[in-house]
Design a protein around this motif. Sequence first.
Motif, PDB file in Angstrom:
ATOM      1  N   LEU A 162       0.828  -1.207   0.000  1.00 36.32           N
ATOM      2  CA  LEU A 162       0.000   0.000   0.000  1.00 36.32           C
ATOM      3  C   LEU A 162       0.860   1.254   0.000  1.00 36.32           C
ATOM      4  CD1 LEU A 162      -2.827  -0.989   2.518  1.00 36.32           C
ATOM      5  CD2 LEU A 162      -3.124  -0.468   0.092  1.00 36.32           C
ATOM      6  N   SER A 163       1.927   1.249   0.798  1.00 33.98           N
ATOM      7  CA  SER A 163       2.794   2.421   0.892  1.00 33.98           C
ATOM      8  C   SER A 163       3.482   2.708  -0.442  1.00 33.98           C
ATOM      9  CB  SER A 163       3.836   2.196   1.992  1.00 33.98           C
ATOM     10  OG  SER A 163       4.763   3.251   2.034  1.00 33.98           O
ATOM     11  N   ARG A 164       3.959   1.676  -1.121  1.00 35.09           N
ATOM     12  CA  ARG A 164       4.654   1.891  -2.392  1.00 35.09           C
ATOM     13  C   ARG A 164       3.691   2.331  -3.493  1.00 35.09           C
ATOM     14  NH1 ARG A 164       8.477  -3.425  -2.657  1.00 35.09           N
ATOM     15  NH2 ARG A 164       9.068  -2.583  -4.709  1.00 35.09           N
ATOM     16  N   ILE A 165       2.484   1.808  -3.483  1.00 31.54           N
ATOM     17  CA  ILE A 165       1.485   2.253  -4.460  1.00 31.54           C
ATOM     18  C   ILE A 165       1.090   3.702  -4.200  1.00 31.54           C
ATOM     19  CG2 ILE A 165      -0.912   1.940  -5.216  1.00 31.54           C
ATOM     20  CD1 ILE A 165      -0.529  -1.059  -4.908  1.00 31.54           C
ATOM     21  N   ASP A 166       0.928   4.060  -2.931  1.00 30.88           N
ATOM     22  CA  ASP A 166       0.578   5.449  -2.584  1.00 30.88           C
ATOM     23  C   ASP A 166       1.688   6.408  -2.998  1.00 30.88           C
ATOM     24  OD1 ASP A 166      -1.859   4.747  -1.564  1.00 30.88           O
ATOM     25  OD2 ASP A 166      -1.204   4.703   0.530  1.00 30.88           O
ATOM     26  N   ALA A 167       2.948   6.017  -2.763  1.00 32.38           N
ATOM     27  CA  ALA A 167       4.070   6.888  -3.127  1.00 32.38           C
ATOM     28  C   ALA A 167       4.108   7.095  -4.635  1.00 32.38           C
ATOM     29  CB  ALA A 167       5.377   6.287  -2.625  1.00 32.38           C
ATOM     30  N   THR A 197       1.576   6.864  -6.709  1.00 31.50           N
ATOM     31  CA  THR A 197       0.414   7.669  -7.086  1.00 31.50           C
ATOM     32  C   THR A 197       0.664   9.143  -6.820  1.00 31.50           C
ATOM     33  OG1 THR A 197      -1.045   5.803  -6.561  1.00 31.50           O
ATOM     34  CG2 THR A 197      -2.071   7.968  -6.768  1.00 31.50           C
ATOM     35  N   SER A 198       1.244   9.450  -5.674  1.00 30.48           N
ATOM     36  CA  SER A 198       1.521  10.845  -5.326  1.00 30.48           C
ATOM     37  C   SER A 198       2.528  11.462  -6.291  1.00 30.48           C
ATOM     38  CB  SER A 198       2.055  10.934  -3.891  1.00 30.48           C
ATOM     39  OG  SER A 198       1.106  10.457  -2.971  1.00 30.48           O
ATOM     40  N   GLN A 199       3.570  10.728  -6.649  1.00 33.08           N
ATOM     41  CA  GLN A 199       4.586  11.245  -7.569  1.00 33.08           C
ATOM     42  C   GLN A 199       3.988  11.517  -8.943  1.00 33.08           C
ATOM     43  OE1 GLN A 199       8.152   8.886  -7.787  1.00 33.08           O
ATOM     44  NE2 GLN A 199       8.871   9.893  -9.654  1.00 33.08           N
ATOM     45  N   LEU A 200       3.166  10.595  -9.428  1.00 37.42           N
ATOM     46  CA  LEU A 200       2.560  10.783 -10.745  1.00 37.42           C
ATOM     47  C   LEU A 200       1.496  11.877 -10.721  1.00 37.42           C
ATOM     48  CD1 LEU A 200       2.231   7.074 -11.938  1.00 37.42           C
ATOM     49  CD2 LEU A 200       3.825   8.811 -12.759  1.00 37.42           C
ATOM     50  N   ALA A 201       0.766  11.998  -9.620  1.00 34.84           N
ATOM     51  CA  ALA A 201      -0.237  13.062  -9.525  1.00 34.84           C
ATOM     52  C   ALA A 201       0.431  14.433  -9.559  1.00 34.84           C
ATOM     53  CB  ALA A 201      -1.058  12.900  -8.244  1.00 34.84           C
ATOM     54  N   ALA A 202       1.609  14.555  -8.924  1.00 33.17           N
ATOM     55  CA  ALA A 202       2.336  15.828  -8.972  1.00 33.17           C
ATOM     56  C   ALA A 202       2.808  16.135 -10.390  1.00 33.17           C
ATOM     57  CB  ALA A 202       3.533  15.776  -8.016  1.00 33.17           C
ATOM     58  N   VAL A 217      -2.366   6.689 -13.172  1.00 38.74           N
ATOM     59  CA  VAL A 217      -2.836   7.080 -11.838  1.00 38.74           C
ATOM     60  C   VAL A 217      -4.162   6.393 -11.524  1.00 38.74           C
ATOM     61  CG1 VAL A 217      -3.724   9.015 -10.484  1.00 38.74           C
ATOM     62  CG2 VAL A 217      -1.591   9.266 -11.751  1.00 38.74           C
ATOM     63  N   ASP A 218      -5.060   6.333 -12.507  1.00 36.77           N
ATOM     64  CA  ASP A 218      -6.348   5.654 -12.291  1.00 36.77           C
ATOM     65  C   ASP A 218      -6.141   4.179 -11.949  1.00 36.77           C
ATOM     66  OD1 ASP A 218      -7.709   7.987 -12.829  1.00 36.77           O
ATOM     67  OD2 ASP A 218      -8.096   7.504 -14.934  1.00 36.77           O
ATOM     68  N   HIS A 219      -5.219   3.510 -12.652  1.00 36.22           N
ATOM     69  CA  HIS A 219      -4.951   2.087 -12.372  1.00 36.22           C
ATOM     70  C   HIS A 219      -4.335   1.911 -10.986  1.00 36.22           C
ATOM     71  CE1 HIS A 219      -6.209   0.583 -16.195  1.00 36.22           C
ATOM     72  NE2 HIS A 219      -5.254   1.172 -16.885  1.00 36.22           N
ATOM     73  N   LEU A 220      -3.422   2.811 -10.598  1.00 34.91           N
ATOM     74  CA  LEU A 220      -2.808   2.694  -9.274  1.00 34.91           C
ATOM     75  C   LEU A 220      -3.838   2.888  -8.164  1.00 34.91           C
ATOM     76  CD1 LEU A 220       0.585   4.581  -9.810  1.00 34.91           C
ATOM     77  CD2 LEU A 220       0.241   2.129  -9.501  1.00 34.91           C
ATOM     78  N   ARG A 221      -4.735   3.841  -8.364  1.00 34.59           N
ATOM     79  CA  ARG A 221      -5.792   4.038  -7.362  1.00 34.59           C
ATOM     80  C   ARG A 221      -6.715   2.826  -7.294  1.00 34.59           C
ATOM     81  NH1 ARG A 221      -6.782  10.365  -9.081  1.00 34.59           N
ATOM     82  NH2 ARG A 221      -5.164  11.249  -7.694  1.00 34.59           N
ATOM     83  N   ALA A 222      -6.965   2.212  -8.456  1.00 36.20           N
ATOM     84  CA  ALA A 222      -7.784   1.000  -8.471  1.00 36.20           C
ATOM     85  C   ALA A 222      -7.065  -0.139  -7.754  1.00 36.20           C
ATOM     86  CB  ALA A 222      -8.111   0.603  -9.905  1.00 36.20           C
ATOM     87  N   ALA A 223      -5.738  -0.243  -7.943  1.00 30.81           N
ATOM     88  CA  ALA A 223      -4.966  -1.281  -7.254  1.00 30.81           C
ATOM     89  C   ALA A 223      -4.995  -1.071  -5.746  1.00 30.81           C
ATOM     90  CB  ALA A 223      -3.529  -1.282  -7.771  1.00 30.81           C
ATOM     91  N   HIS A 224      -4.893   0.186  -5.331  1.00 28.99           N
ATOM     92  CA  HIS A 224      -4.989   0.498  -3.902  1.00 28.99           C
ATOM     93  C   HIS A 224      -6.351   0.082  -3.349  1.00 28.99           C
ATOM     94  CE1 HIS A 224      -5.630   2.950  -0.295  1.00 28.99           C
ATOM     95  NE2 HIS A 224      -4.303   3.026  -0.184  1.00 28.99           N
ATOM     96  N   GLU A 225      -7.414   0.369  -4.095  1.00 32.02           N
ATOM     97  CA  GLU A 225      -8.763   0.008  -3.655  1.00 32.02           C
ATOM     98  C   GLU A 225      -8.920  -1.511  -3.606  1.00 32.02           C
ATOM     99  OE1 GLU A 225     -12.563   0.426  -2.265  1.00 32.02           O
ATOM    100  OE2 GLU A 225     -11.036   1.984  -2.519  1.00 32.02           O
TER     101      GLU A 225
END
Length: 466
Positions: A203-208, A210-215, A412-420
């Motif tokens: 979860l932590s690596r996916i969140d990191a 996602t945050s980098q790509l969102a920026a 980013v959409d796929h990473l958020r889906a993976a987190h969910e």
Amino acid sequence: MSFEKSALPHPEDTIVAVSSAPGSGARAIVRISGPRTLAVIDQTFSPSRSAPRTPRRGYARPGSLRLTGVHSPLPATLYFFAGPRSYTGQDLAEVHTIGSPPLVERLVADLLNAGARPAQAGEFTLRAFLAGKKDLPRAEAVHAVIEAGTDAELRTALTQLAGGVSQPLAVLRDDLLNLLADLEAALDFADEDIEFVGRSETLSRIDAATSQLAALLHQLDDRTVSGRPVRVALVGLPNAGKSSLFNALAGGDALVSSIAGTTRDYLTKQLDLGGVNVELIDTAGWQDSTDTIEEQAQRLGRDATAQADVILWCDERGEFNSEDTARLTATGADVIRVRTKCDLASGGRKPPEVVRTPELGGLTPPRSPVPCSVPGGTVTLRGVLTEQVASLTRPALAPSQSRCRHHIATCVDHLRAAHENLASNDPPELVAATLRAALDQLGEVTGAVYTNDLLDRIFSRFCIGK
């Protein structure tokens, strides 16, 4: 109905093209690349000294060209770069000679007769990509460097050419690939009591990521103006001081008079604001048409306003009514309100004031008018305008940014889906599949995943010889 499939040019052909600017000059550069580079060159070039040539390394050698129909030898210098340590990853040569168009055309014709074929647009850089010398963002940056029209554009393109986009994405993609490998290894050894990667770490690596790509996505979301100057139009009622402001900003020679309606056509002037090319447009004042000429002037003014990227809305009393507000907002341009003739209102010399408001696409919340600090009253306005146009222009890299933005947004959409999926305790196979889809999108950005159609769209924008 038949459909023709796009095909890449064969990378093992030996290609030739003029790489320098067209026209006469002190020097012309003809570039050759491919497995038969030396054999093709030998048909036209004679070195001035007989040192042994070693294809495994590069060299520069003075000599002369023997051209068909030209009786005297033509002085030239041959620069040879052996593959794979060359721009294209193949044997590459450049012939530098006198920049006479007829002689250069004769040289290219002789090289073609010796077995080379004409290079297609961007084919040298395409070969650099296929050889792994450059990824797609860096390849697109080559085109941006060539097309850069200002120092600001050149700096941005050079940053991308140096890996400003590619390097962070490459590190991120490697981390996600390692994470996916751990997840799939856990699937292979599901019956064993082995934990390759913990749930919280995943979860932590996916969140990191996602945050980098969102920026990065936020940076790419900036609106761009591509391939032309930023258009800035001065609009308002007749005799509002537009022409005076036009002359003060651009050093123009618009006719200034106290009689309303003096400007019957629109005037344009090119200027540089903070390294950005700007086309300043002085339009006719808004008024009802009384004759055919005035009707044409109003129509031209409306057309120029509709095509503007930034509008300087001039009013001598600072009375910006709601009807005109709606009219200008509908153009989609950024609107900057400028109160002119402040010196007349105060009974003394006072420069124009600038008001920026959010409902008109301004940069700051409502505030008191900002007075300029020098005679002529353009320093503050120039600062506001420079800030505004700088936010609108990244011309040469706009196609690259548009392509990157699409794939990064999908990633980013796929990473958020993976987190969910992970947070909902979905099957690990689903998490791995979603993460794999995100990696495919990153691969599209860097060129690790590509199609012939994509490469054709990118490299067809290049000039021939690059």
